[in-house]
Each structure stands twice: as structure tokens, then as C-alpha cells.
Design an enzyme around this catalytic site. Structure first.
Site, PDB file in Angstrom:
ATOM      1  N   SER A  17      15.229  24.598 -43.461  1.00 12.66           N
ATOM      2  CA  SER A  17      15.927  25.682 -44.486  1.00 12.66           C
ATOM      3  C   SER A  17      14.750  26.030 -45.650  1.00 12.66           C
ATOM      4  CB  SER A  17      17.027  25.204 -45.452  1.00 12.66           C
ATOM      5  OG  SER A  17      16.400  24.026 -46.085  1.00 12.66           O
ATOM      6  N   ASP A  64      13.733  12.610 -39.514  1.00 13.89           N
ATOM      7  CA  ASP A  64      14.127  12.195 -40.909  1.00 13.89           C
ATOM      8  C   ASP A  64      12.868  11.519 -41.541  1.00 13.89           C
ATOM      9  OD1 ASP A  64      14.991  10.904 -43.039  1.00 13.89           O
ATOM     10  OD2 ASP A  64      16.865  10.664 -42.168  1.00 13.89           O
ATOM     11  N   TYR A 157      13.466  13.170 -59.501  1.00 13.85           N
ATOM     12  CA  TYR A 157      12.451  14.370 -59.041  1.00 13.85           C
ATOM     13  C   TYR A 157      11.186  14.601 -59.590  1.00 13.85           C
ATOM     14  CZ  TYR A 157      11.649  19.160 -57.042  1.00 13.85           C
ATOM     15  OH  TYR A 157      11.138  20.008 -56.359  1.00 13.85           O
TER      16      TYR A 157
HETATM   17  P1  NAI Z   1      15.529  23.089 -49.525  1.00 14.80           P
HETATM   18  O1  NAI Z   1      16.533  22.228 -49.757  1.00 14.80           O
HETATM   19  O2  NAI Z   1      15.991  24.530 -48.734  1.00 14.80           O
HETATM   20  O3  NAI Z   1      14.274  22.486 -48.402  1.00 14.80           O
HETATM   21  C1  NAI Z   1      14.205  21.329 -48.491  1.00 14.80           C
HETATM   22  C2  NAI Z   1      14.006  20.666 -46.982  1.00 14.80           C
HETATM   23  O4  NAI Z   1      13.602  19.226 -46.830  1.00 14.80           O
HETATM   24  C3  NAI Z   1      15.280  20.875 -46.325  1.00 14.80           C
HETATM   25  O5  NAI Z   1      15.421  21.660 -45.077  1.00 14.80           O
HETATM   26  C4  NAI Z   1      15.993  19.552 -46.270  1.00 14.80           C
HETATM   27  O6  NAI Z   1      16.644  19.280 -45.111  1.00 14.80           O
HETATM   28  C5  NAI Z   1      14.445  18.874 -46.070  1.00 14.80           C
HETATM   29  N1  NAI Z   1      14.657  17.426 -46.028  1.00 14.80           N
HETATM   30  C6  NAI Z   1      15.342  16.573 -47.149  1.00 14.80           C
HETATM   31  N2  NAI Z   1      15.392  15.452 -46.769  1.00 14.80           N
HETATM   32  C7  NAI Z   1      14.743  15.369 -45.566  1.00 14.80           C
HETATM   33  C8  NAI Z   1      14.591  13.963 -44.715  1.00 14.80           C
HETATM   34  N3  NAI Z   1      14.593  12.853 -45.261  1.00 14.80           N
HETATM   35  N4  NAI Z   1      14.046  14.166 -43.777  1.00 14.80           N
HETATM   36  C9  NAI Z   1      13.704  15.656 -43.299  1.00 14.80           C
HETATM   37  N5  NAI Z   1      13.568  16.693 -44.110  1.00 14.80           N
HETATM   38  C10 NAI Z   1      14.476  16.406 -45.190  1.00 14.80           C
HETATM   39  O7  NAI Z   1      14.753  23.388 -50.904  1.00 14.80           O
HETATM   40  P2  NAI Z   1      13.161  23.983 -50.973  1.00 14.80           P
HETATM   41  O8  NAI Z   1      13.414  24.575 -52.140  1.00 14.80           O
HETATM   42  O9  NAI Z   1      12.775  24.726 -49.761  1.00 14.80           O
HETATM   43  O10 NAI Z   1      12.274  22.690 -51.004  1.00 14.80           O
HETATM   44  C11 NAI Z   1      11.086  22.491 -50.439  1.00 14.80           C
HETATM   45  C12 NAI Z   1       9.999  21.743 -50.974  1.00 14.80           C
HETATM   46  O11 NAI Z   1       9.697  22.600 -52.161  1.00 14.80           O
HETATM   47  C13 NAI Z   1      10.483  20.572 -51.631  1.00 14.80           C
HETATM   48  O12 NAI Z   1       9.575  19.604 -51.647  1.00 14.80           O
HETATM   49  C14 NAI Z   1      10.937  21.033 -53.000  1.00 14.80           C
HETATM   50  O13 NAI Z   1      10.901  19.665 -53.937  1.00 14.80           O
HETATM   51  C15 NAI Z   1       9.895  21.969 -53.395  1.00 14.80           C
HETATM   52  N6  NAI Z   1       9.854  22.943 -54.477  1.00 14.80           N
HETATM   53  C16 NAI Z   1      11.029  23.778 -54.638  1.00 14.80           C
HETATM   54  C17 NAI Z   1      11.097  24.477 -55.532  1.00 14.80           C
HETATM   55  C18 NAI Z   1      12.302  25.659 -55.756  1.00 14.80           C
HETATM   56  O14 NAI Z   1      12.260  26.095 -56.900  1.00 14.80           O
HETATM   57  N7  NAI Z   1      12.826  25.913 -54.597  1.00 14.80           N
HETATM   58  C19 NAI Z   1       9.873  24.585 -56.549  1.00 14.80           C
HETATM   59  C20 NAI Z   1       9.032  23.603 -56.644  1.00 14.80           C
HETATM   60  C21 NAI Z   1       8.935  22.938 -55.443  1.00 14.80           C
END
Ligand code: NAI
Length: 250
Positions: A17, A64, A157
Site C-alpha cells: 500500500s 513480515d 512512532y
Molecule cells: P501505509 O500504512 O500505507 O504503508 C505502510 C506499509 O508498511 C503497509 O503496506 C503495511 O502493511 C506495511 N507494514 C506494516 N507493518 C509491517 C510488517 N510487520 N511487515 C511488513 N510490512 C508491514 O503508510 P505509508 O504512509 O505508505 O507509510 C510508509 C512509510 O512512510 C512508513 O514508514 C511511514 O512511517 C512513513 N511515513 C509516512 C508519512 C505519511 O504521511 N504517510 C509521513 C512520513 C513517513
């Protein structure tokens, strides 16, 4: 300056995602073969087909990231499919929200295992391989502006992202001699599954109005920084923490 990634192999976590899915497509479009990983096999298969349909090379691997024992075997599988990994993109992340007084130990541990321990163990495994191979490499960590600035209600976080920022610098310092460049991107708020519900609330909407540009960022805003850090163009850049946030944190 070359931002072309032809002949490179990238391993990306959390690609089912949001930003991870987007980043995998950007790296593939720049010519890298991409090992996409995540927990949801159906979404991985769909993304692999999409990348292959667009002419890219891709392997989809269930991982994971909190399962430390899986990391070595999974990287073996990625390398068997695509070749030695040149670029690691530590993207997977999650949050546990609420007042500090209410955060449980298991929730705290899960955030740390996902956002901090997993990037460390992945970097360690892939870094060892890069050192043995002697051709350098790139490690890119997706941190956040919350590494430097408190986001109320998301203490675990913020703490994990601050740790990831320091981890970036520790590894960069130690591995500079091996030409393994380790950098972090610290994005501002981008609407994804991580925060969608929040930005639909009145308080979330008010937060967006408080940003200098009065809008959320787009995933595409990070593409140029990602490609810079993944490519030869960033030969001298290591241990850097790139804020890309439309001044949200100022
Ligand atoms: P999201 O929730 O769409 O993506 C996070 C992804 O990490 C998901 O696909 C989820 O399934 C995966 N994930 C979580 N735990 C996991 C595990 N144990 N094993 C494998 N996969 C796992 O959110 P987003 O926004 O795309 O986040 C991506 C990165 O960007 C994260 O590290 C987040 O902290 C960082 N980020 C996001 C921001 C935002 O505003 N969306 C801003 C700054 C950083």
C-alpha cells in the site's frame, strides 16, 4: 548526473500500500529490478503483474518485517530471483496512537520491532552481503519529520523515527569505507492508509489548514529524492536526513 537504475536490484519493504507501492513502481520505472515485499500475498502478486506489464523485472516475496528469522531466507530468495541487492529501501512502518499513559508494552514493542529493529536487521543482512561483494550499495530509510518534531498522540512512532534517523547516521559512519551510502527521507504528511481516517476528522482537516501550503503532500513529491539517493548521483551523500515536507515542520 545519472539517476538511471538499469542493472540495479532494489529490495523494498511494505509495498502492499501507500508509499511503498508507489516507490516500488518508481524504482522499476527507473530501470531497477525490484523485489517487493509485504504481508499480503494477493496485493504483492497484483503489483508484480503491474510492474511486469510496464516492462519491469520484479519478484514478490511475503515478509513480515517483525519476523527476524525470515529476513536472511527472504533476501536469499530475492537474490536468487533477481541477483545481488544494490539498494535497500526500508519503507514498512506503523504507529500506535494514544496518550502516553495508555500505550501498552506490546503496542510499544510492535512499533519498535516494525519501524526500528526491522530496518536495522535488514540493513545488517544486506549490508553484510554488500561488504562481501565489495561494490558498495545504497540504503534508504523512510523516517519522518516526526523524527525531529513531536506529533502529539503518537509518541512510540516519533521515538521510533528518531531512532531510525540516528541509525541512518551510525550505519553511514561505519560503512562509508565500503561505499555503502545510508540516508533517510523525512517526509511530511501524505495521505495513505496510515493516516487516512485521521485526515477525515475535523481535527485532521484543521491540521492540514495549519500547514504553510494548506494541503497534504503527494507521494510523487518524494520521487526525485528517492532516485537521487538510490543512484550514482548521490556518490558523496551519506548519513543525510532529507526533509521533504513543504515546510510543514517549520
Ligand atoms: P501505509 O500504512 O500505507 O504503508 C505502510 C506499509 O508498511 C503497509 O503496506 C503495511 O502493511 C506495511 N507494514 C506494516 N507493518 C509491517 C510488517 N510487520 N511487515 C511488513 N510490512 C508491514 O503508510 P505509508 O504512509 O505508505 O507509510 C510508509 C512509510 O512512510 C512508513 O514508514 C511511514 O512511517 C512513513 N511515513 C509516512 C508519512 C505519511 O504521511 N504517510 C509521513 C512520513 C513517513
Amino acid at each position: 548526473m545519472q539517476m538511471d537504475l538499469k542493472g540495479r536490484v532494489a529490495f523494498v519493504t511494505g509495498t502492499t500500500s501507500g508509499l511503498g507501492r508507489h516507490f516500488a513502481k518508481v524504482l522499476a520505472a527507473a530501470g531497477a529490478a525490484v523485489a517487493i515485499s509485504g504481508r499480503r500475498a494477493d496485493r504483492l502478486a497484483a503489483l508484480r503483474k503491474e510492474i511486469e506489464r510496464d516492462g519491469g523485472r520484479c519478484a514478490d516475496i511475503v515478509l513480515d518485517v517483525t519476523d527476524a528469522a525470515q529476513i536472511g531466507p527472504v533476501i536469499d530468495r530475492a537474490e536468487e530471483a533477481l541477483g545481488p541487492v544494490d539498494i535497500l529501501l526500508n519503507n514498512a512502518g506503523m504507529s500506535a496512537n494514544g496518550p502516553v499513559a495508555d500505550i501498552s508494552a506490546p503496542d510499544f514493542d510492535l512499533v519498535m520491532a516494525t519501524n526500528l529493529r526491522a530496518p536495522f536487521l535488514l540493513a545488517q543482512d544486506i549490508g553484510r552481503r554488500m561488504i562481501r561483494r565489495g561494490k558498495g550499495g545504497r540504503i534508504i530509510n523512510i523516517a519522518s519529520i516526526t523524527a525531529f518534531r513531536v506529533l502529539p498522540g503518537s509518541a512510540p512512532y516519533c521515538i521510533s523515527k528518531a531512532g531510525l534517523a540516528m541509525m541512518t547516521q551510525c550505519l553511514a559512519r561505519e560503512w562509508a569505507r565500503y561505499d555503502i551510502n545510508v540516508n533517510a527521507i523525512c517526509p511530511g504528511f501524505i495521505e495513505t492508509e496510515l493516516n487516512r481516517e485521521w485526515f477525515e476528522t475535523a481535527k485532521g482537516k484543521a491540521q492540514v489548514q495549519s500547514f504553510p501550503k494548506r494541503r497534504l503532500q503527494q507521494a510523487e513529491d518524494l520521487d526525485s529524492t528517492l532516485l537521487l539517493l538510490a543512484s550514482d548521483a548521490s556518490r558523496a551523500i551519506t548519513g543525510s536526513l532529507f526533509t521533504v515536507d513543504e515546510a510543514q515542520s517549520l
